[in-house]
Design a protein around this motif. Structure first.
Motif, PDB file in Angstrom:
ATOM      1  N   ARG A 239       7.755 -11.818  -6.843  1.00 22.92           N
ATOM      2  CA  ARG A 239       7.900 -10.839  -7.918  1.00 22.92           C
ATOM      3  C   ARG A 239       6.487 -10.460  -8.329  1.00 22.92           C
ATOM      4  O   ARG A 239       5.684 -11.314  -8.709  1.00 22.92           O
ATOM      5  N   LEU A 240       6.162  -9.175  -8.227  1.00 21.06           N
ATOM      6  CA  LEU A 240       4.798  -8.697  -8.463  1.00 21.06           C
ATOM      7  C   LEU A 240       4.780  -7.643  -9.551  1.00 21.06           C
ATOM      8  O   LEU A 240       5.495  -6.653  -9.472  1.00 21.06           O
ATOM      9  N   ASP A 241       3.969  -7.888 -10.578  1.00 20.95           N
ATOM     10  CA  ASP A 241       3.718  -6.897 -11.621  1.00 20.95           C
ATOM     11  C   ASP A 241       2.473  -6.133 -11.183  1.00 20.95           C
ATOM     12  O   ASP A 241       1.373  -6.684 -11.162  1.00 20.95           O
ATOM     13  N   THR A 242       2.626  -4.879 -10.813  1.00 21.67           N
ATOM     14  CA  THR A 242       1.523  -4.107 -10.234  1.00 21.67           C
ATOM     15  C   THR A 242       0.509  -3.640 -11.276  1.00 21.67           C
ATOM     16  O   THR A 242      -0.585  -3.239 -10.907  1.00 21.67           O
ATOM     17  N   LYS A 243       0.845  -3.683 -12.533  1.00 22.96           N
ATOM     18  CA  LYS A 243      -0.085  -3.212 -13.566  1.00 22.96           C
ATOM     19  C   LYS A 243      -1.149  -4.264 -13.891  1.00 22.96           C
ATOM     20  O   LYS A 243      -2.292  -3.931 -14.140  1.00 22.96           O
TER      21      LYS A 243
ATOM     22  N   GLN B  10       0.842  -1.209   0.000  1.00 18.77           N
ATOM     23  CA  GLN B  10       0.000   0.000   0.000  1.00 18.77           C
ATOM     24  C   GLN B  10       0.864   1.240   0.000  1.00 18.77           C
ATOM     25  O   GLN B  10       1.966   1.187   0.523  1.00 18.77           O
ATOM     26  N   PRO B  11       0.401   2.371  -0.485  1.00 18.55           N
ATOM     27  CA  PRO B  11      -0.806   2.608  -1.268  1.00 18.55           C
ATOM     28  C   PRO B  11      -0.572   2.262  -2.736  1.00 18.55           C
ATOM     29  O   PRO B  11       0.560   2.269  -3.222  1.00 18.55           O
ATOM     30  N   LEU B  12      -1.648   2.013  -3.434  1.00 24.00           N
ATOM     31  CA  LEU B  12      -1.592   1.576  -4.824  1.00 24.00           C
ATOM     32  C   LEU B  12      -0.905   2.597  -5.729  1.00 24.00           C
ATOM     33  O   LEU B  12      -0.107   2.234  -6.589  1.00 24.00           O
ATOM     34  N   ALA B  13      -1.166   3.869  -5.514  1.00 17.97           N
ATOM     35  CA  ALA B  13      -0.617   4.923  -6.376  1.00 17.97           C
ATOM     36  C   ALA B  13       0.907   5.017  -6.282  1.00 17.97           C
ATOM     37  O   ALA B  13       1.560   5.457  -7.221  1.00 17.97           O
ATOM     38  N   ALA B  14       1.495   4.601  -5.163  1.00 22.44           N
ATOM     39  CA  ALA B  14       2.933   4.742  -4.965  1.00 22.44           C
ATOM     40  C   ALA B  14       3.725   3.492  -5.343  1.00 22.44           C
ATOM     41  O   ALA B  14       4.957   3.511  -5.279  1.00 22.44           O
ATOM     42  N   LEU B  15       3.052   2.426  -5.750  1.00 20.43           N
ATOM     43  CA  LEU B  15       3.755   1.177  -6.056  1.00 20.43           C
ATOM     44  C   LEU B  15       4.489   1.272  -7.384  1.00 20.43           C
ATOM     45  O   LEU B  15       3.947   1.785  -8.358  1.00 20.43           O
ATOM     46  N   PRO B  16       5.727   0.762  -7.435  1.00 22.65           N
ATOM     47  CA  PRO B  16       6.441   0.723  -8.718  1.00 22.65           C
ATOM     48  C   PRO B  16       5.786  -0.308  -9.653  1.00 22.65           C
ATOM     49  O   PRO B  16       4.993  -1.136  -9.201  1.00 22.65           O
ATOM     50  N   GLU B  17       6.140  -0.262 -10.938  1.00 26.99           N
ATOM     51  CA  GLU B  17       5.530  -1.186 -11.905  1.00 26.99           C
ATOM     52  C   GLU B  17       5.829  -2.641 -11.581  1.00 26.99           C
ATOM     53  O   GLU B  17       4.980  -3.500 -11.753  1.00 26.99           O
ATOM     54  N   THR B  18       7.048  -2.911 -11.154  1.00 32.37           N
ATOM     55  CA  THR B  18       7.444  -4.270 -10.779  1.00 32.37           C
ATOM     56  C   THR B  18       8.124  -4.227  -9.424  1.00 32.37           C
ATOM     57  O   THR B  18       8.942  -3.348  -9.170  1.00 32.37           O
TER      58      THR B  18
END
Length: 151
Positions: A112-116, A86-94
Motif C-alpha cells: 500500500r503506497l501513499d504517493t503524496k 512510473q510516471p509520477l504525474a499519473a500515479l493515483p494518491e493511494t
C-alpha cells in the motif's frame, strides 16, 4: 636554440589545454566508452537490478525488478526486490497492489503506497519476505524496496 625551445614549450602547453578541456567536456562520453569497453556494470544494489516484469495499469506502470542477493563473491542470505511505479504525474494518491517478488505466479506481499508522502506499508504473504526497507522518490516515479530472505 632558445626560440625553438620556447616554441616547443608553447605548443606543448596549448596541446595540454586542449586535452584538459576535451577531458572535462567529454567526461560522460569517455566514462561511458570506458565502461562499455571494460564490461563494468553498476551494482544492482544501486540500480535495483534488471526489470523482469512490467504491469501496465493504463495511465501508469509497475516495474518489478529481479530479486537481488548479489555479493562480491557469491550471494548473501538477505537481499531485496525493487518495485517502481512510473510516471509520477499519473500515479493515483493511494495505490494497493499484490506483488510477485519471485516471478512464481503467486503474490509474495501486498504493498500500500501513499504517493503524496511517499510512504509504503507491506503485508507479507510469503515467509521469504522480511518486510519493507524503504520507499524512494525517483526522477519520474516512486520505488519501494522489499527485503527478502534467500531460501
Amino acid at each position: 636554440m632558445c626560440l625553438v625551445r620556447r616554441m616547443l614549450s608553447y605548443t606543448v602547453a596549448l596541446f595540454m589545454i586542449v586535452v584538459a578541456l576535451a577531458t572535462l567536456m567529454g567526461g560522460n562520453f569517455f566514462a561511458a566508452k570506458l565502461a562499455n569497453t571494460t564490461g563494468i556494470k553498476v551494482s544492482p544494489w544501486y540500480t535495483g537490478g534488471e526489470v523482469v516484469k512490467v504491469i501496465d495499469h493504463g495511465g501508469y506502470r509497475t516495474l518489478i525488478h529481479r530479486p537481488v542477493f548479489d555479493a562480491l563473491f557469491g550471494q548473501t542470505q538477505e537481499g531485496f526486490v525493487q518495485i517502481d511505479w512510473q510516471p509520477l504525474a499519473a500515479l493515483p494518491e493511494t495505490m494497493e497492489e499484490d506483488i510477485d517478488c519471485f516471478n512464481s505466479g503467486n503474490a509474495a506481499c501486498h504493498i500500500r503506497l501513499d504517493t503524496k508522502t511517499p510512504t509504503a506499508q507491506v503485508t507479507v504473504y510469503n515467509p521469504q519476505v522480511i518486510g519493507l526497507e524503504k520507499s524512494y522518490k525517483l526522477k519520474d516515479g516512486l520505488a519501494v524496496r522489499v527485503l527478502l530472505r534467500r531460501e
